[in-house]
Enzyme design. Sequence first.
Site, PDB file in Angstrom:
ATOM      1  N   SER A 227       0.853  -1.204   0.000  1.00  0.00           N
ATOM      2  CA  SER A 227       0.000   0.000   0.000  1.00  0.00           C
ATOM      3  C   SER A 227       0.878   1.239   0.000  1.00  0.00           C
ATOM      4  O   SER A 227       2.046   1.187   0.397  1.00  0.00           O
ATOM      5  CB  SER A 227      -0.854   0.030   1.269  1.00  0.00           C
ATOM      6  N   ASP A 228       0.318   2.365  -0.417  1.00  0.00           N
ATOM      7  CA  ASP A 228       0.997   3.618  -0.120  1.00  0.00           C
ATOM      8  C   ASP A 228       0.809   3.851   1.390  1.00  0.00           C
ATOM      9  O   ASP A 228      -0.048   3.248   2.029  1.00  0.00           O
ATOM     10  CB  ASP A 228       0.443   4.784  -0.950  1.00  0.00           C
ATOM     11  N   TRP A 229       1.635   4.748   1.924  1.00  0.00           N
ATOM     12  CA  TRP A 229       1.667   4.933   3.382  1.00  0.00           C
ATOM     13  C   TRP A 229       0.328   5.465   3.897  1.00  0.00           C
ATOM     14  O   TRP A 229      -0.130   6.526   3.478  1.00  0.00           O
ATOM     15  CB  TRP A 229       2.831   5.858   3.729  1.00  0.00           C
ATOM     16  N   GLY A 231      -2.398   4.223   3.089  1.00  0.00           N
ATOM     17  CA  GLY A 231      -3.346   4.154   1.985  1.00  0.00           C
ATOM     18  C   GLY A 231      -4.125   2.847   1.961  1.00  0.00           C
ATOM     19  O   GLY A 231      -4.663   2.475   0.920  1.00  0.00           O
TER      20      GLY A 231
END
Length: 710
Positions: A227-229, A231
């Site tokens: 995932s993005d941070w 996200g």
Amino acid sequence: MASPDTDVSDLVDSLSLDEKCSLVRGAADPEGTATGYVPGVPRLDIPEFRLADGPLGIRIPGRSSTAFPASIAVASTFDPELARRQGVAMAREAKASGQHAVLGPGLNLIRVPNCGRNFEYYAEDPVVTADFAAAVVEGIQSEDVLATPKHYVANNQETKRLVVSAEVGERALRELYLPGFEAAVEAGAGSVMTAYNRVNGTHMSDHRRLVTEVLKDEWGFDGYVVSDWFGTESAVGAATAGLDLEMPGISLEALHEAFGLDPDAEMLEEGDDESIPAGETTTPRFATELKSAVESGAVPADRLDDMVARILGQMARIGLLDGDWGDGGALDTPDHRDLAETLAARGTVLLKNDDGSLPLSDDADVALVGPGVAEAMLGGGGSSEVTPAREVSALEGIRARTDGSVAFEPGVERVVTPSFFDDGPADGDDHADDFPGGKTPDIDAAADCAREADVAVVVVRDATTEGADRETLRLPGEQDELVAAVADAAARTVVVVQSGGPVELPWRDSVDAIVESWYPGQADGDALASVLYGDADPSGRLPVTFAPEDSYPTAAEERFPGVGEEAQYDEGVFVGYRHFDAADADDEPTYPFGHGLSYATFEYGDAEVRGDDAVAVEVTNASDRDGREVVQAYVRPPAVAGVERPMRELAGYAAVEVAAGETETVELSLSEHAFRRYDDSEGWTVDAGEYVVEVGRSSRDVRAETTVSR
Ligand code: BGC
């Protein structure tokens, strides 16, 4: 399901449920070096796993590493081999700091000229993006470090990036936004990072169709999806959609502390009234909900096994599970410094050069004007910030190169790039507010200084950052006034633009030469001097169209930044030059895609078809200087009733050195991407007929034509 080798399957079988859950989410790095950290399982000799930002260099808190130019500058070289070498160098630097994965490259297409992260991306064109994606991924992974192409997919703006839904049709996804990622996967990327935004209503962390069906099943991606941070929208939704690893896996407060992040940085909040309350989106999901979801069956146990196997599979692939990882790391070597300079110089685009104003003569007396000339332009703000061990400002670079005098005036107030980090390199607090020699900003003083010199070199810059889009394509502060005043006073005016993407250049008709050097990174002044004095031929070409802000297709509010929480991508495939070339486009680009001048003069012979998918042309350097030319081939499709297609699409290109007076035969292979189109019911379609192949110096400077049939 990934097919891990037997060792990895055995290992997965030996793990307890708690241990499995601990491998699919981040934790605080006890060493404080990693952007993302997965603790190992000592009981089974599974080591720690570290991921570091990317993509302009390796960001390690408190350590320096090579600050490469912005990715848009790298793409401007039109030479993917240089990106491959950058990948190798970044991987060696990652290794030297114990990092197993690089959080890059950034592969979002440049759809919106205002996007605050355009400097982290390559181009408005999918073929360029795909070529650079493959090259940098190959480079990184050749050193047993994993690449993490990001942000999958349609993360084309920063405004409301956590919530905005890209309302995008399948054709535009297939033709424009996905090819970079597909190329990265084909090149063997070990990991892919999901975007924060939604696509057609679904958050990318939860997007089963794009993550599992397209990325994993259709493209055969067998690495892990991270995932993005902060996200990860939901534990069950994300795990069942195909997300394999949640980052950072700790709260925002814990991350701030671990990282020295500036709590005021606009990382997650957009700063407008619709900002996201921190707690709402930053609760780690897998940490709190995954175990019970597996126990209840909401997430199938074999899905968790697959998540773990994908992560362990990549750790095994780089030799980490055999204790066989880590040789060959090196930080800030002379080679890396040279490469940073070569990339910055070759990525510099000469937009305009009247009457041979450039190159400068060695003994010209120079007035060097601009608020940033005493500080190298390292990059934009955000997670890509890198602290280099050495940096060269324009002032230092030009002083070291010239035999003439150099007088300096700042002209206007400093332009400060916001930083995410307390001690960030882009942070204004880092530098004294004083200008060298105790100078104060004064446009009249700058004009006087310019009047007395043989040539005025004005360096202007923008300030872009992750987390925010540019409100305008105009340069910040009074820099436009400064350029106009200097151009009025000086005998000759050269403007150097350092920007993260296209900018408006309202004074362009009153100056003699314009150089776009993007964010050149640590080698700023050295690279600039080598281009200005002609040691390097400026061989950069624009990977984005420069045009007035209101003429881009995303000028309409519903397209950008969107209305409510939706951005309509109803321009379809007509993005960048595909838009400006369309028959009904009213506006001409200021500088078209592919544009860039050279100090040499090139003449083109006839274009000749070679086989089915290549074209050859003779290029003669008709000048008395050695030069570097970027030969480009565009394909124009036959008309098909009821189908709207871009007028031309880039199919191939090559950057070639041609010595003074010499002729080279340049063969370009033509990407099938430029011939096919995506039909919503038929899928990829190649229409039968005659395709015109245009060969030339830019999308608007065609020098030879031929045809091929399909
Ligand atoms: C960015 C990513 C980055 C991550 C970790 C996020 O804010 O969107 O590109 O890799 O932070 O720093």
